[in-house]
Write a protein that holds these residues in place. Structure first.
Motif, short mmCIF file in Angstrom:
data_model
loop_
_atom_site.label_atom_id
_atom_site.label_comp_id
_atom_site.label_asym_id
_atom_site.label_seq_id
_atom_site.Cartn_x
_atom_site.Cartn_y
_atom_site.Cartn_z
N ALA A 1 83.76 48.41 12.64
CA ALA A 1 84.40 49.68 13.04
C ALA A 1 83.91 50.13 14.40
O ALA A 1 84.67 50.67 15.20
CB ALA A 1 84.15 50.75 11.98
N TRP A 2 82.63 49.92 14.65
CA TRP A 2 82.07 50.27 15.96
C TRP A 2 82.67 49.38 17.05
O TRP A 2 83.14 49.87 18.08
CB TRP A 2 80.55 50.13 15.93
N TYR A 3 82.68 48.08 16.80
CA TYR A 3 83.10 47.12 17.83
C TYR A 3 84.62 47.12 18.04
O TYR A 3 85.09 47.14 19.18
CB TYR A 3 82.62 45.71 17.45
N PHE A 4 85.39 47.09 16.95
CA PHE A 4 86.84 46.93 17.07
C PHE A 4 87.61 48.25 17.10
O PHE A 4 88.68 48.33 17.71
CB PHE A 4 87.38 46.08 15.92
N VAL B 1 81.74 55.65 15.96
CA VAL B 1 80.37 55.96 16.41
C VAL B 1 79.35 55.23 15.54
O VAL B 1 79.47 55.20 14.32
CB VAL B 1 80.12 57.48 16.34
N MET B 2 78.33 54.65 16.20
CA MET B 2 77.21 54.01 15.50
C MET B 2 75.97 54.84 15.84
O MET B 2 75.28 54.58 16.82
CB MET B 2 77.05 52.56 15.95
N SER B 3 75.70 55.85 15.02
CA SER B 3 74.58 56.74 15.27
C SER B 3 73.27 56.11 14.82
O SER B 3 73.25 55.11 14.10
CB SER B 3 74.79 58.06 14.52
N ALA B 4 72.16 56.72 15.23
CA ALA B 4 70.84 56.24 14.82
C ALA B 4 70.68 56.31 13.30
O ALA B 4 70.09 55.42 12.68
CB ALA B 4 69.75 57.07 15.50
#
Length: 123
Positions: free
Chosen positions: A94-97, A101-104
């Protein structure tokens, strides 16, 4: 668990995760869905004609078949928790494509899942 069994389970997990990403891509193409008594059929047709949605549903069907093969070889108490690997694959996909958001906090949660799966597969 041997490598072949893990391979079937992991393939099922990956196909399931890919299905989710494809369904989301199809839903994004359609936009927010608001069903009413008058539009449910047209909405269904619109969804059914989205290639990502058709691909996602196909991945689901194949994932179930592969998963059943894996389940025939290992206890469900081992196999089912492995599904949590799908959270990791989906978060990264989901982050890449999809640009999500990829949070800490999500990265930390993924690390906890990885530790849990590693402990599980060693039992």
């Amino acid at each position: 668990m041997n490598i072949g069994t893990f391979g079937f389970l992991f393939a099922g997990i990956c196909l399931n995760a890919i299905a989710q990403l494809l369904l989301k891509a199809g839903a994004n193409a359609v936009g927010a869905i608001h069903l009413t008594a008058g539009n449910w059929f047209a909405t269904g047709v619109k969804l059914a004609t989205q290639l990502p949605i058709l691909g996602g549903l196909s991945c689901y069907v194949i994932s179930v078949l592969v998963w059943i093969i894996g389940l025939s070889r290992v206890d469900v108490t081992i196999a089912y928790p492995l599904l949590s690997l799908g959270y990791i694959i989906n978060a990264i996909g989901a982050w890449y494509f999809l640009g999500e958001v990829m949070s800490a906090q999500r990265v930390l949660a993924i690390a906890v899942i990885i530790v849990g799966v590693a402990l599980l597969t060693r039992s």
